[in-house]
Design an enzyme around this catalytic site. Structure first.
Site, PDB file in Angstrom:
ATOM      1  N   ASP A   1       0.850  -1.183   0.000  1.00  0.00           N
ATOM      2  CA  ASP A   1       0.000   0.000   0.000  1.00  0.00           C
ATOM      3  C   ASP A   1       0.890   1.238   0.000  1.00  0.00           C
ATOM      4  OD1 ASP A   1      -2.223   1.558   0.038  1.00  0.00           O
ATOM      5  OD2 ASP A   1      -2.759   1.156   2.127  1.00  0.00           O
TER       6      ASP A   1
ATOM      7  N   LYS B   1      -8.828   2.389 -10.004  1.00  0.00           N
ATOM      8  CA  LYS B   1      -9.471   2.502  -8.697  1.00  0.00           C
ATOM      9  C   LYS B   1     -10.623   3.494  -8.752  1.00  0.00           C
ATOM     10  CE  LYS B   1      -7.198   2.556  -4.802  1.00  0.00           C
ATOM     11  NZ  LYS B   1      -6.205   2.912  -3.744  1.00  0.00           N
TER      12      LYS B   1
ATOM     13  N   THR C   1     -12.788   0.910  -4.343  1.00  0.00           N
ATOM     14  CA  THR C   1     -12.175   1.288  -3.081  1.00  0.00           C
ATOM     15  C   THR C   1     -13.177   1.964  -2.147  1.00  0.00           C
ATOM     16  OG1 THR C   1     -10.215   2.389  -2.154  1.00  0.00           O
ATOM     17  CG2 THR C   1     -11.402   3.548  -3.909  1.00  0.00           C
TER      18      THR C   1
ATOM     19  N   PHE D   1     -12.088  -1.484   3.814  1.00  0.00           N
ATOM     20  CA  PHE D   1     -11.137  -0.748   4.659  1.00  0.00           C
ATOM     21  C   PHE D   1     -11.302  -1.155   6.127  1.00  0.00           C
ATOM     22  CE2 PHE D   1      -9.537   3.193   2.226  1.00  0.00           C
ATOM     23  CZ  PHE D   1      -9.401   2.453   1.065  1.00  0.00           C
TER      24      PHE D   1
ATOM     25  N   GLU E   1      -5.852   5.556  -9.381  1.00  0.00           N
ATOM     26  CA  GLU E   1      -7.164   6.031  -8.953  1.00  0.00           C
ATOM     27  C   GLU E   1      -7.767   7.076  -9.892  1.00  0.00           C
ATOM     28  OE1 GLU E   1      -9.262   7.185  -4.741  1.00  0.00           O
ATOM     29  OE2 GLU E   1      -7.378   6.097  -4.907  1.00  0.00           O
TER      30      GLU E   1
END
Length: 319
Positions: free
Chosen positions: A17, A132, A156, A178, A96
């Site tokens: 990450d 993303k 996400t 998450f 993203e």
């Protein structure tokens, strides 16, 4: 005995990450992921200086309104960083879509297609990239179209089963629930302390995993946003785990047996199915204050970091 990180890699695909080039080079993950927050950190580091310099130099050669040029440079930085990362990992790089497009399906489609085209121009094919997209209703509808076009999506900011359900319905390639942000919300609300198995973020991922595996959903579950190694160990065996460099280092130094906690052959009893129509999804999300608040907060934070990045680029363009 092998380290806990080595044991974990036998059960789950480990993703870094981070967008920090030197960190990815050192840790050698299968995949890696970026977002505006991580790109900001990479811009501040020396390893990405050449990427930033090239992007700014390119921007100074472009015509158009300063704001539009700054946005274009930010897109170029994201792709340039992704290209560098793709040379370091054997798997996928996630890039993203701008978070300020989270509630605009058509704009999300356009941005995702543009990112894939930019990667192709740089010699990186779409099978190395995950786009993303925030797991809003509009994001899931865009993902449905992109997946049909052969553009794989990483959905996400997932905080519960309603979001996971519409992403599965869209046949998204991958979702990122998450863990740590769910824990944060419950702790702030007065909950805890929690043992890893009782951690509300861990329990949420387990419910999604059980739902997917019991129904034969092919969408990959990649747990994300960990606060401690205990959360990671409690999800050993999840399809993928995206882990910060600090926690990767901690697991690499840790010894002891790491048992498998999730197994696709023997999932837990699945939860009640979540609705996948628009009205049903929006109502289910509304009924979960944690998911509602954390999704909105996550989008706001990504937008804030994206605007900070655009501001830094604009200053460099006029320097």
């Amino acid at each position: 005995m092998a380290s806990k990180l080595e044991q974990l890699r036998r059960m789950s695909v480990v993703v870094a990450d981070t967008g920090e080039i030197e960190t990815v080079r050192r840790l050698k993950p299968q995949d890696c992921t970026t977002n505006p927050s991580l790109i900001l950190k990479a811009v501040d580091g020396g390893a990405a200086a050449a990427v930033v310099d090239e992007g700014v130099a390119w921007g100074k050669r472009q015509s158009g309104a300063p704001e539009a040029v700054a946005r274009a440079v930010c897109d170029r930085l994201a792709v340039s960083l992704g290209v560098e990362l793709s040379r370091l990992v054997p798997g996928r790089v996630s890039t993203e879509v701008d978070a300020d497009l989270s509630f605009d399906a058509e704009a999300t489609l356009a941005k995702a297609r543009a990112l894939i085209a930019a990667y192709k121009e740089r010699g990186v094919e779409r099978d190395r990239i995950l786009v993303k997209i925030a797991a809003t209703w509009e994001g899931a509808q865009a993902a449905r179209i992109l997946q049909a076009e052969g553009i794989d999506c990483n959905m996400t900011l997932i905080f519960g089963l309603p979001q996971a359900a519409i992403c599965a319905e869209a046949k998204a390639f991958l979702i990122s629930p998450f863990v740590g942000r769910i824990l944060d919300w419950h702790v702030k609300a007065g909950g805890g302390p929690y043992a890893p198995e009782e951690d509300p973020g861990v329990r949420s991922v387990k419910a999604i995993y059980a739902d997917y595996k019991s129904r034969g959903v092919e969408t990959v579950v990649m747990a994300a946003s960990f606060r401690n190694a205990g959360e990671i160990e409690a999800l050993a065996g999840c399809d993928r785990l995206t882990i910060s460099p600090a926690l990767l280092d901690e697991l690499a130094a840790a010894e002891g047996d790491l048992p498998r906690r999730l197994d696709p052959a023997t999932p837990d009893a699945p939860p009640a199915p979540a609705p996948t129509d628009e009205a049903g999804f929006r109502f289910a999300l509304n009924q979960d204050p944690m998911a509602t608040e954390k999704l909105a907060e996550g989008i706001r934070q990504f937008v804030k970091d994206l605007n900070t990045l655009r501001g830094l680029v604009a200053k460099r363009l006029t320097a």
